[in-house]
Design an enzyme around this catalytic site. Structure first.
Site, PDB file in Angstrom:
ATOM      1  N   ASP A  39     105.338  48.012 -27.302  1.00  0.00           N
ATOM      2  CA  ASP A  39     103.920  47.669 -27.317  1.00  0.00           C
ATOM      3  C   ASP A  39     103.545  46.690 -28.403  1.00  0.00           C
ATOM      4  OD1 ASP A  39     103.088  49.136 -25.225  1.00  0.00           O
ATOM      5  OD2 ASP A  39     102.391  50.862 -26.387  1.00  0.00           O
ATOM      6  N   LYS A  61      99.419  45.221 -24.866  1.00  0.00           N
ATOM      7  CA  LYS A  61      98.139  44.595 -24.575  1.00  0.00           C
ATOM      8  C   LYS A  61      97.819  43.731 -25.767  1.00  0.00           C
ATOM      9  CE  LYS A  61      96.656  48.823 -22.341  1.00  0.00           C
ATOM     10  NZ  LYS A  61      97.741  49.685 -22.821  1.00  0.00           N
ATOM     11  N   MET A 176      90.818  52.943 -33.087  1.00  0.00           N
ATOM     12  CA  MET A 176      90.383  51.954 -32.105  1.00  0.00           C
ATOM     13  C   MET A 176      88.916  51.580 -32.275  1.00  0.00           C
ATOM     14  SD  MET A 176      92.347  53.545 -28.815  1.00  0.00           S
ATOM     15  CE  MET A 176      91.731  55.198 -29.028  1.00  0.00           C
TER      16      MET A 176
HETATM   17  N1  SAH Z   1      99.472  56.300 -31.098  1.00  0.00           N
HETATM   18  C1  SAH Z   1      98.899  55.552 -32.183  1.00  0.00           C
HETATM   19  C2  SAH Z   1      97.469  55.191 -31.937  1.00  0.00           C
HETATM   20  C3  SAH Z   1      97.279  54.243 -30.786  1.00  0.00           C
HETATM   21  S1  SAH Z   1      95.638  53.727 -30.587  1.00  0.00           S
HETATM   22  C4  SAH Z   1      99.065  56.331 -33.478  1.00  0.00           C
HETATM   23  O1  SAH Z   1      99.487  57.482 -33.460  1.00  0.00           O
HETATM   24  O2  SAH Z   1      98.814  55.752 -34.519  1.00  0.00           O
HETATM   25  C5  SAH Z   1      95.610  52.286 -31.586  1.00  0.00           C
HETATM   26  C6  SAH Z   1      94.784  52.496 -32.824  1.00  0.00           C
HETATM   27  O3  SAH Z   1      95.571  53.104 -33.830  1.00  0.00           O
HETATM   28  C7  SAH Z   1      94.270  51.241 -33.453  1.00  0.00           C
HETATM   29  O4  SAH Z   1      93.126  50.755 -32.812  1.00  0.00           O
HETATM   30  C8  SAH Z   1      93.981  51.701 -34.850  1.00  0.00           C
HETATM   31  O5  SAH Z   1      92.795  52.424 -34.911  1.00  0.00           O
HETATM   32  C9  SAH Z   1      95.123  52.666 -35.090  1.00  0.00           C
HETATM   33  N2  SAH Z   1      96.240  52.003 -35.763  1.00  0.00           N
HETATM   34  C10 SAH Z   1      97.503  51.874 -35.323  1.00  0.00           C
HETATM   35  N3  SAH Z   1      98.270  51.233 -36.220  1.00  0.00           N
HETATM   36  C11 SAH Z   1      97.463  50.946 -37.268  1.00  0.00           C
HETATM   37  C12 SAH Z   1      97.663  50.294 -38.508  1.00  0.00           C
HETATM   38  N4  SAH Z   1      98.856  49.799 -38.860  1.00  0.00           N
HETATM   39  N5  SAH Z   1      96.604  50.177 -39.338  1.00  0.00           N
HETATM   40  C13 SAH Z   1      95.401  50.668 -39.004  1.00  0.00           C
HETATM   41  N6  SAH Z   1      95.154  51.293 -37.841  1.00  0.00           N
HETATM   42  C14 SAH Z   1      96.179  51.434 -36.983  1.00  0.00           C
END
Ligand code: SAH
Length: 508
Positions: A39, A61, A176
């Site tokens: 992803d 995406k 998100m």
């Molecule tokens: N499964 C993922 C979340 C997916 S949804 C998890 O467990 O982290 C995607 C969201 O995750 C982003 O919109 C943001 O809010 C958060 N996110 C993922 N990586 C991030 C990062 N390096 N820094 C800040 N927010 C992050």
């Protein structure tokens, strides 16, 4: 080798960005994968843990636009596994937290495909840790709510029970929600949450691009207004945010925020990458050299079969040592044949590689360049003595030529050759355009030449603007001659010294 019985899907959490936050299980599965579907939020550097032959498919995406529909991804998982392949579905953070991991595994389960789930470090905990915000604390918060900031149905609203969420006392984390920050704080306040409640927004947490805005529900929109907060960003709300100034650490590491291009490959790169990460930098892996067997083994084989005629053996690189040792085995000889030979190396890493074979190194010169070795050897009487230099097919002639001038007989035997790997240039091109590359490192003249060959004329103007770090004067000259901006040159010509020099330069 594939057979239909071993086909399976492994759902792997990649962690929030820092490559070190991938789990051991995750790394092991990447090494075994036949196919990897990954992803947008997955650190693309992880792909280096996979086999060259593995098929890598980007299904992420971008800016909300799917490069592949969910249904298509589900089908691809199933069809590749049915071909008997180990299919890794690599997702950012933890796959079961807002990652559609559940939906994908349901499709796999329905198709009767075996599956394994490897959890990951979610951004919720990973990013909070790198921002220095404990999510719970005995004095401040005993509950944690993890909330979506983007399940909008209509008119951009977020479909959650705002009244109940605003009434919660503990820590709230929104995922998100980068673009919805004004809506989130407005809703919370209008449902009664105190406008003085502390809030932090962390963008690109655990990476060189980590950036944090802190304030209160009442002030954060104004505080962050001049910057555009872009995804991925995480919002943490609650009293625990006040601990950030005390606990923050990542942002204080000496190379925090710096992206540094590593052009070496394999084991040699790993040491450099690990050290860069320790200093807080984000290593950008861009291998420009691949070492393979020489076209013709005859000169080396000939030397190996007549080792007793040599006075000395000179190694000029770790690869030289590695290929020499392998070839020795291939021609059914061993290190006992080296008895009585004096062994010389140019630098300490090469010496270490020799010692790892159980062979003593007689001389490592003071400065780690050929000239310095010539000076050391010159102190011995080498007139009429025979030397063997197992090295790259193409290399500098200084060493053999000068030794010959001093009366030695020198056999140069190709032990390996370097070739250009087919490293994709797109990601580097994008980062250069963004201006988010801080330093490019070169550890030999051939890394400079190959780098420029891979990147081509088009990127040259952008590359000329970047700070270049070169391991030694010879590499430095090659880079300068190509018009590059060599600003970092260490005192000692080793990777450790190069990293120290980068640290001094970048923090100065
Ligand atoms: N499964 C993922 C979340 C997916 S949804 C998890 O467990 O982290 C995607 C969201 O995750 C982003 O919109 C943001 O809010 C958060 N996110 C993922 N990586 C991030 C990062 N390096 N820094 C800040 N927010 C992050």
């Amino acid at each position: 080798m594939t057979n239909s019985s071993k086909g399976k899907v492994v759902l792997v959490g990649a962690g929030p960005g820092d490559i070190g936050l991938l789990t051991l299980n995750g790394k092991q599965w990447l090494q075994k994968a036949d196919v990897i579907l990954y992803d947008h939020l997955v650190n693309p550097d992880m792909i280096r843990f996979t086999q060259n032959s593995a098929e890598k498919i980007y299904v992420g995406k971008k800016e909300g636009v799917a490069s592949m529909e969910q249904e298509e991804i589900n089908q691809l998982l199933v069809s590749k596994a049915r071909e008997g392949k180990i299919v890794i579905r690599l997702k950012g953070g933890d796959p079961f937290l807002f990652g559609r991991g559940g939906e994908e595994i349901q499709a796999v389960q329905q198709a009767g495909i075996p599956f394994i789930i490897v959890p990951g470090v979610t951004s919720v905990t990973g990013v909070a840790a790198y921002a220095g915000i404990p999510l719970t604390h005995r004095d401040l918060s005993s509950t944690l709510s993890i909330i979506t900031g983007s399940n909008e149905k209509k008119q951009g609203d977020i479909h959650i029970d705002w009244e109940k969420i605003a009434a919660r006392s503990g820590t709230l984390v929104f995922l998100m929600g980068a673009r919805k920050l004004p809506l989130i704080v407005e809703k919370l306040m209008s449902f009664g949450k105190n406008p003085d409640t502390p809030i932090a927004v962390v963008q690109w947490g655990t990476t060189a691009r980590q950036k944090t805005w802190t304030g209160t529900l009442g002030t954060i929109v104004e505080i962050s207004a001049k910057d555009k907060i872009l995804p991925p960003a995480l919002t943490i709300i609650g009293e625990v945010v006040n601990l950030k100034p005390v606990i923050e650490w990542y942002e204080h590491l000496p190379l925090f925020g710096k992206t540094i291009v590593v052009t070496r490959k394999g084991d040699q790169a790993e040491t450099m990458i690990d050290r860069l990460r320790e200093l807080g930098a984000e290593p950008f892996f861009f291998p420009v050299i691949e070492t393979i067997a020489p076209d013709d083994w005859a000169p080396l084989d000939n030397a190996l079969n007549n080792l007793s005629q040599y006075h000395g053996l000179i190694f000029t690189s770790v690869n030289g040592v590695r290929f020499f040792a392998e070839r020795l085995k291939a021609v059914e000889q061993d290190i006992r044949e080296l008895k009585g030979l004096r062994v010389f190396t140019i630098g300490p890493k090469t010496a270490e590689a020799v010692r790892n074979l159980g062979i003593r190194v007689d001389v490592v010169p003071e400065n780690f360049v050929a000239e310095s070795l010539i000076e050391s050897i010159g102190k011995e009487n080498i007139n009429g003595k025979r030397f063997l230099i197992p090295r790259a097919t193409v290399a500098r002639e200084t060493l053999p030529e000068q030794l010959r001038e001093m009366g030695a007989i020198v056999d140069v035997a190709p032990a390996y050759q370097t070739v250009l790997p087919n490293t994709p240039v797109d990601a580097l091109k994008k980062r250069l355009a963004e201006g988010s590359i801080d330093v490019i490192t070169f550890t030999s003249s051939s890394t400079v030449k190959n780098f420029l060959a891979l990147t081509g004329e088009e990127l040259l103007p952008a590359i000329k603007k970047i700070t270049i770090a070169c391991i030694g004067p010879v590499t430095g000259k090659t880079a300068k001659d190509a018009g590059l901006n060599v600003e970092i040159a260490p005192e000692q010509y080793t990777v450790a010294s190069l990293l120290d020099a980068i640290e001094t330069h970048q923090s100065g």
